[in-house]
Design a protein around this motif. Sequence first.
Motif, PDB file in Angstrom:
ATOM      1  N   GLY A   1      36.943  39.789  45.755  1.00 52.20           N
ATOM      2  CA  GLY A   1      36.272  40.957  46.300  1.00 52.20           C
ATOM      3  C   GLY A   1      35.331  41.592  45.292  1.00 52.20           C
ATOM      4  O   GLY A   1      35.673  41.714  44.112  1.00 52.20           O
TER       5      GLY A   1
ATOM      6  N   ASP B   1      34.588  33.990  44.513  1.00 57.64           N
ATOM      7  CA  ASP B   1      35.630  34.297  45.487  1.00 57.64           C
ATOM      8  C   ASP B   1      36.298  35.607  45.076  1.00 57.64           C
ATOM      9  O   ASP B   1      36.222  36.018  43.919  1.00 57.64           O
TER      10      ASP B   1
ATOM     11  N   LEU C   1      38.551  38.677  41.197  1.00 56.07           N
ATOM     12  CA  LEU C   1      37.280  37.970  41.261  1.00 56.07           C
ATOM     13  C   LEU C   1      37.374  36.635  40.506  1.00 56.07           C
ATOM     14  O   LEU C   1      37.797  36.585  39.355  1.00 56.07           O
TER      15      LEU C   1
ATOM     16  N   ILE D   1      32.790  44.966  45.738  1.00 61.31           N
ATOM     17  CA  ILE D   1      32.284  45.991  46.653  1.00 61.31           C
ATOM     18  C   ILE D   1      31.495  47.025  45.860  1.00 61.31           C
ATOM     19  O   ILE D   1      31.908  47.434  44.764  1.00 61.31           O
TER      20      ILE D   1
ATOM     21  N   LYS E   1      37.878  42.897  42.729  1.00 56.61           N
ATOM     22  CA  LYS E   1      39.301  42.667  42.961  1.00 56.61           C
ATOM     23  C   LYS E   1      39.568  41.169  42.980  1.00 56.61           C
ATOM     24  O   LYS E   1      39.058  40.453  43.852  1.00 56.61           O
TER      25      LYS E   1
ATOM     26  N   SER F   1      39.715  42.034  37.837  1.00 56.88           N
ATOM     27  CA  SER F   1      39.645  43.239  38.664  1.00 56.88           C
ATOM     28  C   SER F   1      39.237  44.423  37.795  1.00 56.88           C
ATOM     29  O   SER F   1      39.686  44.535  36.649  1.00 56.88           O
TER      30      SER F   1
ATOM     31  N   ASP G   1      29.555  44.863  50.762  1.00 57.29           N
ATOM     32  CA  ASP G   1      30.169  43.652  50.222  1.00 57.29           C
ATOM     33  C   ASP G   1      29.101  42.882  49.457  1.00 57.29           C
ATOM     34  O   ASP G   1      28.211  42.268  50.059  1.00 57.29           O
TER      35      ASP G   1
END
Length: 233
Positions: A59, A57, A9, A61, A7, A23, A66
């Motif tokens: 998200g 930086d 990224l 997952i 997300k 994303s 994480d």
Amino acid sequence: METMQAKDLYSFYGKSPVIQGVSFDLEPGEFLAILGRNGVGKTTLLKSIMGLTDRCDGGLIFGEQDLLSRSTSQRAKLGIAYIPQGREIIPNFTVRENIVMGTFARPDGKREIPDYLFEMFPILDEFIGRKGGDLSGGQQQQLAIARALAMDPKILILDEPTEGIQPNIVKQIEDAIIRLNRERGLGIILVEQNVPFARRASDRFMVLDKGRVVLSGLSKDLTDSVVEKHLTF
């Protein structure tokens, strides 16, 4: 089985962002092809998933984990296998020793080589005692895939696996990747210049340009006009 989610990224070499606001979701057992011209960030995106750039930086997952807070080896032990360009087998190790190396990322500690690897790549069984450096480029690619599979991954990430490989082995490798996805349920993230293979193999595709996603969709939407607009040189 776990879903991977990126997300917004961003990924950096030094202070320069190479991946910008990317994303995507990869559902369990799904096949995602990443396309784009040379130098647009495709390899950097794969390295970002594995923690091989200077900084990320946003998200990222996998399941409930994480990934951005984990090392490359920790990501591998979660079940993410990466086969880079150039394959990076160890030339002075035998075929067997190269494959066994892949088992070191298994969280269960098992060191056995899965039998299906030799059914999928019979030449590796035939050359089991040969040094990896004595194999042809195509055979080394098969070895690199087998080594990654020996870790019993959930997701296989491949960076142009048929580049520079003799034509008689290209189809064997393409068919093996498709089988791994469709018969064994492996999630696949593939960077590929061969659009017909990407169209045949993938569920979805994503086109990068200058580090950003400029188009994404189902493989059936990867039309000739899309290719002409975004992928021809």
